[in-house]
Design an enzyme around this catalytic site. Structure first.
Site, PDB file in Angstrom:
ATOM      1  N   HIS A 182       0.821  -1.216   0.000  1.00 54.77           N
ATOM      2  CA  HIS A 182       0.000   0.000   0.000  1.00 54.77           C
ATOM      3  C   HIS A 182       0.853   1.264   0.000  1.00 54.77           C
ATOM      4  O   HIS A 182       2.053   1.227   0.315  1.00 54.77           O
ATOM      5  CB  HIS A 182      -0.912   0.015   1.232  1.00 54.77           C
ATOM      6  CG  HIS A 182      -0.146   0.058   2.521  1.00 54.77           C
ATOM      7  ND1 HIS A 182       0.404   1.212   3.022  1.00 54.77           N
ATOM      8  CD2 HIS A 182       0.178  -0.913   3.397  1.00 54.77           C
ATOM      9  CE1 HIS A 182       1.022   0.957   4.152  1.00 54.77           C
ATOM     10  NE2 HIS A 182       0.905  -0.339   4.407  1.00 54.77           N
ATOM     11  N   GLU A 185      -2.151  -6.828   7.728  1.00 53.06           N
ATOM     12  CA  GLU A 185      -0.858  -6.676   8.380  1.00 53.06           C
ATOM     13  C   GLU A 185      -0.854  -7.390   9.727  1.00 53.06           C
ATOM     14  O   GLU A 185      -1.913  -7.688  10.305  1.00 53.06           O
ATOM     15  CB  GLU A 185      -0.531  -5.191   8.559  1.00 53.06           C
ATOM     16  CG  GLU A 185       0.808  -4.862   9.214  1.00 53.06           C
ATOM     17  CD  GLU A 185       2.011  -5.529   8.530  1.00 53.06           C
ATOM     18  OE1 GLU A 185       2.122  -6.769   8.622  1.00 53.06           O
ATOM     19  OE2 GLU A 185       2.821  -4.808   7.932  1.00 53.06           O
TER      20      GLU A 185
END
Length: 232
Positions: free
Chosen positions: A19, A94
């Site tokens: 990202h 994550e």
């Protein structure tokens, strides 16, 4: 020997996109899947947009994203460029950093010195209230295998974070867990892994940032206390 073989068939290709930047990324704060969940900053959206443009023509047939906000925002930019829907998969979120989320490495070292030392010494140790890198590996393996079945022979864009992407790379190379700590990954960078039906795996690219050339000009090199730890 992938470079020598000619009869491996059509691989399933994962194009892995980290990202774009958030406020936590720039400040080098722990940013997991269970904390403040910050959005992309303007620069992060610009870099993610550059990555999306670079993906046009790479044959992407499906987009799978971590459900975490910064990854989903990055995936949505890619979806606009590629004209494809986004499918979320929790396995690619994550690592959860628990009580450390939002703190810098130095702050964690000051407030949780013993727990940090244990975490630095073993991938089986989790931050207080978080999950270990071994835990992340378990769910990433499962998510990887599900995608290999669902998208066999296709090219899939997987939008994720530092820890899951490094885990996929380490597993592809058959490298030990400590190899994660020797990788550095730029926001909005691209990594490519090909999986063949006979079990052969080929790392075709890692931390590709050519699409960011010019946008990153003038930025000072970043030093990381422990590659693989910290901002995500």
């Amino acid at each position: 020997m992938v470079g020598w073989a000619t009869d491996l068939g059509t691989p399933t290709t994962f194009v892995l996109l980290r990202h774009g930047e958030t406020a936590f990324t720039a400040a080098k704060r722990f940013s997991g899947s269970d904390g403040e969940n910050p959005p992309l900053v303007e620069e992060g959206r610009r870099h993610a947009g550059a990555a999306a443009a670079a993906l046009v023509g790479r044959g992407v047939q499906a987009i799978v994203s971590s459900p975490v906000r910064r990854a989903r925002e990055t995936a949505d930019l890619a979806a606009q460029a590629l004209g494809l829907p986004v499918r979320e998969h929790d396995g690619f979120r994550e690592c959860a950093f628990g009580e450390w989320d939002g703190f810098t490495f130095a702050q964690v070292q000051q407030q949780w010195p013993d727990q940090l030392a244990a975490w630095l010494g073993s991938t089986s140790v989790a931050p207080p209230g978080g999950e270990s890198f071994d835990d992340v590996e378990t769910r990433v393996r499962r998510a990887r295998d599900q995608l290999l079945t669902r998208y066999a022979g296709q090219t899939v864009l997987v939008v994720s974070h530092v820890t899951p992407v490094k885990t996929l790379v380490r597993l592809a190379l058959g490298a030990p867990a400590s190899a994660m700590f020797r990788m550095e990954m730029t926001p909005a960078s691209l990594t490519e892994i090909r999986f063949y039906a006979d079990g052969t795996v080929s790392l075709r690219g890692f931390n590709e940032v050519g699409h960011l050339r010019g946008q990153l000009a003038g930025e000072a090199p970043r030093r990381v206390s422990r590659p693989g730890a910290g901002p995500a």
